[in-house]
Write a protein that holds these residues in place. Structure first.
Motif, short mmCIF file in Angstrom:
data_model
loop_
_atom_site.label_atom_id
_atom_site.label_comp_id
_atom_site.label_asym_id
_atom_site.label_seq_id
_atom_site.Cartn_x
_atom_site.Cartn_y
_atom_site.Cartn_z
N GLU A 117 60.09 6.18 85.47
CA GLU A 117 59.59 6.28 84.10
C GLU A 117 59.59 4.93 83.39
OE1 GLU A 117 62.10 9.23 82.40
OE2 GLU A 117 61.24 10.88 83.58
N GLU A 118 60.52 4.05 83.77
CA GLU A 118 60.56 2.71 83.18
C GLU A 118 59.60 1.76 83.87
OE1 GLU A 118 64.43 0.95 82.61
OE2 GLU A 118 65.38 2.92 82.61
N GLY A 119 58.97 2.18 84.95
CA GLY A 119 58.04 1.32 85.67
C GLY A 119 58.71 0.39 86.66
N ILE A 120 60.01 0.55 86.85
CA ILE A 120 60.74 -0.31 87.79
C ILE A 120 60.42 0.08 89.23
CG2 ILE A 120 63.03 -1.04 88.56
CD1 ILE A 120 63.99 -0.62 85.68
N LEU A 121 60.27 1.39 89.46
CA LEU A 121 59.91 1.90 90.79
C LEU A 121 58.54 2.54 90.74
CD1 LEU A 121 63.21 3.66 92.00
CD2 LEU A 121 62.38 1.38 92.62
N VAL A 122 57.84 2.47 91.88
CA VAL A 122 56.56 3.17 92.02
C VAL A 122 56.85 4.67 92.12
CG1 VAL A 122 54.53 3.49 93.48
CG2 VAL A 122 55.51 1.21 93.17
N LYS A 123 56.06 5.49 91.44
CA LYS A 123 56.32 6.93 91.41
C LYS A 123 56.09 7.56 92.78
CE LYS A 123 55.65 7.97 86.53
NZ LYS A 123 55.02 8.86 85.54
N ARG A 124 57.00 8.47 93.11
CA ARG A 124 56.89 9.25 94.34
C ARG A 124 56.94 10.73 93.96
NH1 ARG A 124 59.59 4.73 95.91
NH2 ARG A 124 59.26 3.94 98.03
N SER A 125 56.03 11.49 94.48
CA SER A 125 56.06 12.93 94.24
C SER A 125 57.11 13.56 95.15
CB SER A 125 54.69 13.54 94.53
OG SER A 125 54.39 13.43 95.92
N ARG A 126 57.51 14.77 94.82
CA ARG A 126 58.45 15.49 95.68
C ARG A 126 57.86 15.65 97.08
NH1 ARG A 126 62.76 19.23 95.60
NH2 ARG A 126 63.03 18.96 93.35
N GLU A 127 56.55 15.96 97.14
CA GLU A 127 55.91 16.16 98.44
C GLU A 127 55.97 14.89 99.28
OE1 GLU A 127 54.64 16.96 95.51
OE2 GLU A 127 54.78 19.15 95.65
N ARG A 128 55.70 13.75 98.64
CA ARG A 128 55.75 12.50 99.39
C ARG A 128 57.17 12.19 99.84
NH1 ARG A 128 54.55 6.36 97.09
NH2 ARG A 128 55.24 5.28 98.99
N LEU A 129 58.12 12.44 98.96
CA LEU A 129 59.51 12.18 99.31
C LEU A 129 59.94 13.07 100.47
CD1 LEU A 129 62.08 10.64 98.67
CD2 LEU A 129 62.62 12.35 96.94
N GLU A 130 59.53 14.32 100.46
CA GLU A 130 59.87 15.21 101.57
C GLU A 130 59.27 14.71 102.88
OE1 GLU A 130 58.50 19.00 100.27
OE2 GLU A 130 60.27 19.40 99.01
N GLN A 131 58.05 14.17 102.82
CA GLN A 131 57.39 13.66 104.02
C GLN A 131 58.08 12.40 104.54
OE1 GLN A 131 53.35 13.09 102.76
NE2 GLN A 131 52.87 15.28 102.75
N GLU A 132 58.63 11.59 103.63
CA GLU A 132 59.21 10.30 104.00
C GLU A 132 60.74 10.34 104.07
OE1 GLU A 132 57.76 7.53 101.15
OE2 GLU A 132 55.70 7.60 101.87
N ILE A 133 61.34 11.52 104.01
CA ILE A 133 62.79 11.63 103.87
C ILE A 133 63.53 10.95 105.03
CG2 ILE A 133 63.05 13.84 105.06
CD1 ILE A 133 64.88 12.66 101.85
N GLU A 134 62.92 10.89 106.21
CA GLU A 134 63.57 10.27 107.35
C GLU A 134 63.72 8.76 107.18
OE1 GLU A 134 61.62 11.36 110.93
OE2 GLU A 134 62.20 13.48 110.81
N GLN A 135 62.97 8.18 106.26
CA GLN A 135 63.07 6.74 106.01
C GLN A 135 64.21 6.41 105.04
OE1 GLN A 135 61.05 5.18 107.96
NE2 GLN A 135 59.84 6.99 108.45
N PHE A 136 64.82 7.43 104.43
CA PHE A 136 65.79 7.20 103.37
C PHE A 136 67.23 7.21 103.88
CE2 PHE A 136 62.30 7.76 100.57
CZ PHE A 136 62.68 7.25 99.34
N ILE A 137 68.04 6.45 103.18
CA ILE A 137 69.48 6.40 103.38
C ILE A 137 70.11 6.81 102.05
CG2 ILE A 137 71.46 4.87 103.78
CD1 ILE A 137 69.27 3.11 105.33
N VAL A 138 71.17 7.61 102.10
CA VAL A 138 71.84 8.01 100.86
C VAL A 138 73.31 7.62 100.91
CG1 VAL A 138 70.27 9.91 100.32
CG2 VAL A 138 72.28 10.34 101.75
#
Length: 437
Positions: A309-330
């Motif tokens: 919302e602050e424009g610091i990160l590019v927006k990701r939809s939930r659908e995109r995040l679900e598709q790319e979840i294997e690329q993420f580390i938590v």
């Protein structure tokens, strides 16, 4: 505290309230903590913790009070092999000291809530002959008299009282089937009680906030680090005793906490905030970096949406995040997602090198500290090395200096691998920083 700050604080606290509801916690109040002026505040916080649904068992010590009683009656206090020698003449005064403390604690627990905004909460205390003891006997030629050790704990009676919502109070005394009374080590007793009732946590009060090294509080210790500390450092006698008791306790409970009895609110801060107030002793590190799974999507979205919302990160939809979840580390702190990052690989067909883009590096603002950003970066760098990626790069509009402090250098869009260069957003005009792996 402003209203919005209070709401945010309450939201951050509520997961811990839920996590500790129904959990069994053994607390050791040593004699020094009972003599401290902060004791009424500690008792109030214990009552608050009980009202929030925790099942509490208090074991207390009486070392300084016993010393005082013996001195008043011109009796020598004899300590041998870390144990008190309890003679026939000393025993009545030890019972006097312990009995006085028990009455004092019951009185404080009885008045703690009526004199607070939680007036009307029902707090009940139980105590009794839960502990069957036996004499230590003669060791190295020393007769320890009425000093004893735990023979058996009536764990079912303790659990019955806890399940009925009572706070269980256990003095450092045990009884034999023949009616003898034995003086017990409160540290050993607390550990034995935690083992017998399968407690979730053991909390030890001491003067210091926890374990200090080079003037800094050590936030977390595992058994290996505890053993190293005991072997290589000269420690305060009480801290050393607590660490030794903790090593034993960690075989039976998952968490042991060392907190200060002098710090007002230390108990609540230790249990209901992320960083706590003292030193956490744990079998395994409580903060874990791991690959994300689909169940982490909601937690990641909560982290990244404010920055989107602050424009610091590019927006990701939930659908995109679900598709790319294997690329993420938590970064998982006891089930809470407090940080994340993503890593996207790119192949440069001309140079035959593999690049990796570091993206979406976020640590929740309430939980920044303890070098969590550095831990995320270091984890990604390790992943790159394992996969033999040559270069790690990041696109950023606000945090360029932080990455430069960690070895990244500026490059131009034309230097990116072709597939990523085609996706570069010239309107966003992000800085590109890269680091050889």
């Amino acid at each position: 505290m402003e209203q919005k700050q209070y709401v945010q604080w309450f939201r951050n606290t509520s997961p811990y309230i839920n996590a500790h509801r129904g959990k069994t916690i053994v607390l050791l109040l040593n004699g020094e903590s009972i003599a401290d002026p902060n004791l009424p505040n500690i008792i109030h916080d214990i009552a608050t913790l009980s009202s929030l649904g925790a099942k509490l068992c208090i074991v207390f010590g009486a070392r300084p009070q016993i010393e005082q009683k013996l001195a008043e009656h011109q009796l020598e206090s004899i300590i041998k092999l870390t144990h008190r020698v309890t003679s026939d003449t000393a025993l009545p005064h030890i019972k006097d000291a312990v009995g006085s403390i028990r009455i004092q604690l019951e009185a404080l627990l009885s008045m703690g809530l009526p004199n607070s905004p939680m007036h009307g909460a029902d707090i009940r205390i139980s105590s009794g002959n839960y502990i069957t003891a036996q004499p230590i006997g003669v060791k190295e030629g020393i007769d320890f008299g009425h000093t004893g050790e735990v023979r058996r704990i009536d764990h079912q009676a303790i659990l019955d009282d806890l399940n009925h919502g009572r706070i269980v109070l256990i003095p450092p005394m045990g009884f034999s089937p023949t009616g003898e009374v034995f003086n017990l080590s409160s540290e050993a007793l607390a550990t034995d009680v935690a083992k017998a009732i399968h407690a979730d946590k053991l909390i030890l009060f001491q003067k210091e906030a926890g374990v200090m090294q080079d003037g800094q509080l050590v936030r977390e210790l595992t058994p290996l680090k505890i053993k190293t500390l005991l072997a290589e450092h000269q420690l305060d006698a009480i801290i050393e005793a607590n660490l030794k008791s903790s090593l034993v306790a960690l075989n039976y409970v998952s968490r042991v906490h060392l907190i200060s009895y002098q710090s007002d609110g230390a108990l609540l801060q230790e249990l209901y905030t992320l960083n706590g107030q003292g030193t956490l002793l744990t079998r395994e590190p409580s903060e874990v970096l791991r690959r994300a799974s689909i169940s982490d999507v909601a937690g990641i979205l909560d982290l990244i949406q404010p920055l989107e919302e602050e424009g610091i990160l590019v927006k990701r939809s939930r659908e995109r995040l679900e598709q790319e979840i294997e690329q993420f580390i938590v970064m998982d702190w006891e089930g809470m997602i407090v940080g994340c990052s993503a890593m996207y690989p790119y192949q440069d067909p001309e140079t035959k090198t593999t690049w990796a883009e570091l993206a979406c590096v976020v640590v929740h603002p309430e939980y920044r500290g303890n070098d969590r950003g550095e831990k995320l970066l270091h984890y990604v760098e390790q992943q790159c090395q394992q996969r033999q990626y040559n270069t790690l790069f990041v696109l950023t509009t606000r945090t360029g200096h932080w990455f430069m402090e960690h070895g990244f250098k500026a490059i131009q869009p034309e230097q990116l691998p072709p597939a990523r260069k085609e996706l570069y957003n010239w309107q966003r005009n992000s800085r590109i920083l890269a680091k050889s792996i």
